[in-house]
Scaffold this active site. Sequence first.
Site, PDB file in Angstrom:
ATOM      1  N   HIS A 166     -33.551  14.111   3.000  1.00 42.77           N
ATOM      2  CA  HIS A 166     -34.045  12.742   3.124  1.00 42.77           C
ATOM      3  C   HIS A 166     -34.129  12.284   4.582  1.00 42.77           C
ATOM      4  O   HIS A 166     -34.819  11.307   4.881  1.00 42.77           O
ATOM      5  CB  HIS A 166     -33.159  11.783   2.336  1.00 42.77           C
ATOM      6  CG  HIS A 166     -33.457  11.760   0.866  1.00 42.77           C
ATOM      7  ND1 HIS A 166     -34.452  10.986   0.318  1.00 42.77           N
ATOM      8  CD2 HIS A 166     -32.890  12.421  -0.165  1.00 42.77           C
ATOM      9  CE1 HIS A 166     -34.478  11.163  -0.988  1.00 42.77           C
ATOM     10  NE2 HIS A 166     -33.544  12.030  -1.311  1.00 42.77           N
ATOM     11  N   ASP A 205     -36.934  10.087  -3.921  1.00 42.96           N
ATOM     12  CA  ASP A 205     -36.314   9.926  -5.232  1.00 42.96           C
ATOM     13  C   ASP A 205     -37.155   8.917  -5.995  1.00 42.96           C
ATOM     14  O   ASP A 205     -37.393   7.802  -5.509  1.00 42.96           O
ATOM     15  CB  ASP A 205     -34.881   9.405  -5.105  1.00 42.96           C
ATOM     16  CG  ASP A 205     -33.959  10.402  -4.420  1.00 42.96           C
ATOM     17  OD1 ASP A 205     -34.287  11.605  -4.393  1.00 42.96           O
ATOM     18  OD2 ASP A 205     -32.904   9.977  -3.916  1.00 42.96           O
ATOM     19  N   GLU A 253     -31.665  17.832  -9.610  1.00 43.11           N
ATOM     20  CA  GLU A 253     -31.965  16.407  -9.742  1.00 43.11           C
ATOM     21  C   GLU A 253     -33.385  16.202 -10.270  1.00 43.11           C
ATOM     22  O   GLU A 253     -34.353  16.547  -9.588  1.00 43.11           O
ATOM     23  CB  GLU A 253     -31.822  15.709  -8.386  1.00 43.11           C
ATOM     24  CG  GLU A 253     -30.434  15.888  -7.771  1.00 43.11           C
ATOM     25  CD  GLU A 253     -30.367  15.411  -6.324  1.00 43.11           C
ATOM     26  OE1 GLU A 253     -31.389  14.911  -5.806  1.00 43.11           O
ATOM     27  OE2 GLU A 253     -29.302  15.536  -5.713  1.00 43.11           O
TER      28      GLU A 253
END
Length: 246
Positions: free
Chosen positions: A142, A149, A211
Site C-alpha cells: 500500500h 482494498d 485477502e
Amino acid sequence: METLPSVAMKPYQRISIAECHEPLVTLDHQTFCLVDPHPYAKLGAPYGDRSPFSVRQGVRDRLIQAQQCLQQLKPGWRLQIFDAYRPIAVQQFMVDYTLQEVLAKQGWAIASLTDAQRTEALQQVYQFWAMPNPNPLTPPPHSTGAAIDLTLVDETGQVIDMGSAIDEISPRSYPDHYVGLPDASAERYDTHRQLLNYVMRQAGFQRHYHEWWHFSWGDQLWAWLSQREDPSRHVVACYGRVPDAA
C-alpha cells in the site's frame, strides 16, 4: 506502542523494482464509491497532506476499466474503495493498532508476553498486514500506490455481503474460504467474491492470496503472482515506495 520484532521476508519481496516514477492521483467520489469517513484516518492514522484514496495513475486507469466491466455485468453496481495509499507511518500505526486488538482479544499484555504468545501474535498480525519496512527494496504494497482494498456496492448503494469484513483476521478472509461449503449463504458469498475478482482480473489486477478485498497492479506482489502464473515470464515491479511528502 513498542513494535514487536520483525518476521521473515515474504516471497514477493524478492522481486526487483524498476520504478517508473508515475505520480499519485486521487480517486474521486464522482467515479467511485469511497468509504467516508476513511476508516484509518478516522482512527487517527497520520496521513499528513496525502489522501488515503491516492493511487498511481495507471492503477486508477485500470480501476475505471474494472468498474466498466462490472457495470456491463451488473448495471448500476460500483466499486467501493475502502483504502489505497498508506505512508509508512500509517502502516506502522495500523500494525500497532491491530496488534493491540489481537492482544486484547487474547487477554495478553505486551510487557509480559511469553515467546510463544509473541510468535502467535506476530503470525496473526503479519498474516494480513505487511511490515512497515522503510527499506526501499521491500516496501509495503500500500505504500507504493499500487494496492487497493475494495468491495462492491449495488445500484442502491448497498454494500454487497462478502461473508467477512475487510481487515477481518480470520480464515473467512481467505479468498476461497467459502468454496464448496454446503449452504446457500456460502455460495452467495463466493459468487460475490468471484465477481469482484473477475472484474479486477479483467483489468490486469492480481488478488492477494490471503485477502479477498486486496488487489494490486504494478507492485512486487502483482509481479510475483503474475510470474507464478507464467513461470516463463520475467516480471518486475514498476512501482516502488512513494517518497514521503515534503
